[in-house]
Scaffold this active site. Structure first.
Site: not given
Length: 863
Positions: A234, A236, A238, A240-241, A367
């Site tokens: 869904l 990517f 740095n 992680g995915g 957030d």
């Protein structure tokens, strides 16, 4: 076009302009080895964020096996000392990141995954030296920590990684036409040096047997006991995915949120794993709330951590705004706006209830923005991404989207309330990034939204106290744009002052701040570099200092021919501008250098062969006079483009997938028109017609009546790609020959160019270009009388620049692509807006006025 990742990366070093990360203000965190003088017998150099050490007189190895070392901040100094000590003893070149701040940047959430984590690079001169160094470094650094470098092979348990690649700066064309780092194949050809997130070696390279155990260890790390099968990625980053997956036995769909150790550092220094476990704790604490996804736990696979949570069916609020937003489609009826307003109210109420539920459990969300809100198909709302959820009274920094963040020091519940109000405003006016530059812009947007949507004073969440307008703090930009006519002269003065104030002739990499892509051209290109700015200043009648012209000539001559580029992204455009500024010798030399390199594979005007041919026409006319004969290659290019448009195969040349002046084939039609006007050969006019009909096939009529270019799921009006630029060329063609198909499309294009909502202000993909296009079509309409001044709807569109322009002292700043930083360039910033406003303000209109379609086309193509 720069993506979100690139805009974020180039926003790290400077709060005002897009800036190369190499300009990071990190003097206070430099490593001792960076500050010290080079040892006897060694050369010390600097390039970007890197400091290099090389033995004096050592031959340069072009390519081979290189070694990378990664680290974590607390071990960086010791790892650097030990690695450099070994390299010095072996007499091997080495480079390293110059500071702790640079190291944090390379591990940042927004860093490219393939290069992230690289702290030190070692360049062994041959394979035996490589194997010796690998063995010694892996032993000396055994047990140290560092991010896994995805493009490399790890050696043992040390943060030591290897790959085969280029040691020097060499470039070639990739399959998509972009310029990429190159390796030299055994037959002498330059081929792409692939730097992906998977370890691979070129087909002609044999992996040394000594690396066999490490390859085997890498293969053995795969864990087949993991109970989930990934269906698709869904997202990517740095860090992680994020993956959509299914349980092997139950078939239940879940979302896997991956966290890579020591990667994805945020402003607080926390890595992805720290944030993932924080999110897990928050989700467990909030379990049972309808507005929170169910959590299934955390699993560790190899070294990566995965948070397993419920897959929430639906679309993010960001996606819903894109799909529903009324004003971008010209849907202006009271009923349509009332329906959208009712949806905004419903979402806002549910969002306020969700935050209240989270606060009742003692947590802040921290957030909140539209991409972290999912709307289920039944309208229920779910908050996602609880990485920054902490206690309500926790003073640690919160995250938040740019422009939607509360001021530093705001308490937890109050910070969420600020983000709630910003999210409400974003649904009504998706331009809240502007509040990140000047909080007064939030009030400008709110006032416009309340008026346009007919909202009462109590509509929406309470306005945050931080946004209460202070006495004498009203936004001064509105005064420049209101009234019967905008204050054209004052706008010109303030825009020019902003360009002059931003100039940095002492720098070698750029003269003016522009979009991130400008750094790839050495700061010289027309779209994002000095050439475009000087072009706009000259045509607007503003001062062009001779030292700036000299800067452009010198910087252009430093560019290697293999990176020549096209009309808007390279040397051909710089040559056209220099020729117009009286630097004919430099212009001719640049074109000669361009022709010495390989031709671009694209056919478009911006980066491809149509643009190169037009540049040659511009230089020929400027240096040889209006009657000068174009070079033969211009006619050969025109012939190839005509064949391509007819569907023939032209070796080495590819057609753009969509339509438009700069990124489609409309630029090729313009080339044929100009050659026809020069030679009178009818086949050139016929070819222009054929190309324009091909472009017209990409145009669709929207429900509101506007005509736009369909590009996949997008519909575009812009000069860069879209119906606006196509319409200018079509109208120029109609000066020579009637064509019902083309003339029938122009009114719909003109209608689209004055739609109320335009997200960006710039020339190529924003309001400046659309208003200039609408006015140009008005001054030479396909039927009916020509206008001699901007139409009321054009002026109304210009007044909406109040949303974007920011005045600081005696200058105006223009936000560039993505709106995160300001730009002075032609494509997205001050120079483009200056040029567009000049076409609107020029009066009276004459056949040679810069307001007609042909004159605007000339300005856009550096004529």
């Amino acid at each position: 076009m720069p993506g979100l990742h690139q805009n974020q990366l180039y926003s790290l070093a400077d709060p005002t302009y897009y800036e190369t990360p190499a300009r990071l203000p990190d003097e206070g965190t430099r490593f001792a080895l960076d500050r010290r003088a080079a040892l006897p017998g060694w050369d010390k150099g600097r390039s970007g964020l890197w400091t290099s050490l090389r033995p004096e007189g050592a031959p340069v190895t072009e390519q081979g096996w290189k070694i990378h070392v990664s680290t974590v901040p607390e071990e960086a100094a010791a790892t650097l000392r030990e690695t450099v000590r070994i390299c010095l003893r072996h007499g091997v070149p080495v480079k390293f990141l110059r500071s702790r701040q640079a190291l944090a940047l390379m591990s940042d959430k927004y860093m490219a995954r393939g290069s992230s984590g690289k702290f030190i690079t070692v360049y062994p001169p041959d394979e035996p030296a490589f194997l010796r160094l690998v063995a010694e470094l892996s032993a000396a650094l055994d047990g140290r920590r560092g991010p896994y470098i995805l493009s490399d092979l790890r050696i043992g348990d040390a943060p030591v990684y290897v790959r085969y690649g280029s040691f020097t700066d060499r470039w070639c064309r990739a399959a998509d036409g972009s310029t990429v780092p190159a390796l030299r194949a055994p037959d002498g050809r330059l081929v792409p040096d692939e730097r992906d997130v998977v370890f691979r070696v070129p087909p002609w390279v044999t992996v040394p047997p000594e690396l066999g155990p490490h390859l085997a260890a890498r293969a053995a790390a795969r864990d087949d006991s993991f109970p989930y099968v990934v269906e698709r990625a869904l997202q990517f980053s740095n860090a992680g995915g994020i993956y959509l997956a299914r349980h092997r036995e139950s078939g239940e769909r879940v979302v896997l949120r991956e966290a890579r150790p020591h990667c994805g550092l945020d402003s607080a220094g926390d890595d992805a794993v720290t944030r993932l476990h924080r999110e897990h704790r928050a989700l467990r604490r909030l379990a049972g709330l309808e507005c929170v996804p169910r959590v299934h736990g955390v699993r560790t696979v190899w070294e990566h951590h995965f948070l397993v949570e419920e897959h929430v069916e639906g679309r993010t609020l960001f996606e819903e705004i894109v799909a529903r937003y009324a004003l971008v489609r010209g849907e202006r009826s009271d009923a349509e706006l009332a329906a959208y307003r009712a949806w905004v109210d419903e979402v806002t109420d549910r969002l306020a209830s969700a935050l209240a539920a989270v606060h009742a459990r003692g947590l802040r969300f921290g957030d909140l923005h539209p991409a972290n809100i999912v709307l289920r198909p039944d309208g229920r709302l779910v908050l996602i991404d609880f990485e920054y959820a902490t206690e309500l009274d926790d003073p640690s920094p919160f995250a938040g989207a740019f422009g939607m963040q509360a001021p530093p020091g705001t308490a937890g519940a109050e910070a969420d309330a600020y983000a709630l109000w910003s999210t409400w405003l974003h649904m009504l006016m998706p331009l809240t990034e502007m509040a990140g530059h000047d909080r007064r812009k939030a009030l400008v947007l709110e006032r416009w939204a309340r008026d346009r949507y007919r909202l009462g004073p109590d509509a929406g969440p309470p306005r945050p106290a931080a946004l209460t307008p202070a006495a004498g703090r009203t936004d001064p930009v509105a005064g420049l744009l209101t009234g019967t006519q905008p204050d054209w002269g004052r706008l010109r003065t303030l825009l020019t002052a902003g360009i002059h104030a931003a100039a940095t002739p002492e720098r070698l990499d750029r003269l003016f701040p522009g979009g991130p892509d400008g750094f790839a051209s050495g700061g010289v290109c027309a779209a994002h570099g000095a050439a475009g700015v000087l072009h706009a200043l000259r045509h607007a009648g503003a001062e062009v200092p001779p030292e700036w012209v000299r800067w452009l000539a010198d910087a252009s001559l430093r560019r290697p021919p293999e990176r020549a580029g096209g009309l808007l992204d390279g040397l051909p455009g710089a040559a056209a501008v220099l020729a117009a500024l009286g630097e004919g010798d430099a212009a001719v030399e640049l074109l000669e250098r361009t022709s010495a390199g390989p031709p671009p594979p694209g056919a478009d005007l911006a980066t491809g062969r149509a643009g190169r041919a037009l540049a040659a026409l511009r230089v020929t006319r400027a240096t040889g006079g209006p009657g000068a004969c174009p070079p033969p290659e211009v006619f050969r290019t025109a012939s190839d483009l005509a064949r391509l448009a007819r569907g023939e195969t032209v070796p080495g040349l590819t057609a753009p997938p969509s339509a438009g002046l700069l990124r489609g084939l409309s630029g090729a039609a313009l080339l044929h028109l100009e050659l026809y006007e020069l030679t009178g050969e009818r086949h050139l006019l016929d070819s222009a017609r054929d190309i324009l009909h091909r472009e017209a096939a990409h145009c669709v009529r929207m429900p509101g009546g506007s005509v736009q270019v369909k590009d996949g799921r997008r519909h575009l009006l812009y000069l860069d790609q879209g119906s606006g630029g196509f319409a200018l060329v079509a109208r120029a063609y109609l000066d020579h020959r009637e064509d019902p198909l083309l003339s029938g499309l122009l009114p719909g294009v003109r209608q689209g160019c004055v739609l109320e909502f335009v997200r960006e202000p710039g020339l190529f993909t924003g309001r400046a270009g659309l208003t200039a296009t609408a006015h140009a079509l008005d001054t030479a309409p396909a039927d009916g009388p020509a206008r001699t001044a901007p139409a009321p709807d054009v002026l109304a569109s210009v007044r909406n620049l109040t949303w974007h322009l920011v005045q600081r002292d005696d200058r105006l700043l223009v936000p560039g692509a993505g709106l995160r930083r300001f730009s002075a360039d032609l494509a997205t910033g001050s120079a483009g807006l200056l040029l567009a406003l000049h076409t609107l303000a020029a009066s009276p209109v004459t056949p040679d006025s810069p307001t007609g379609p042909r004159a605007l086309l000339s300005l856009l193509t550096l004529g």
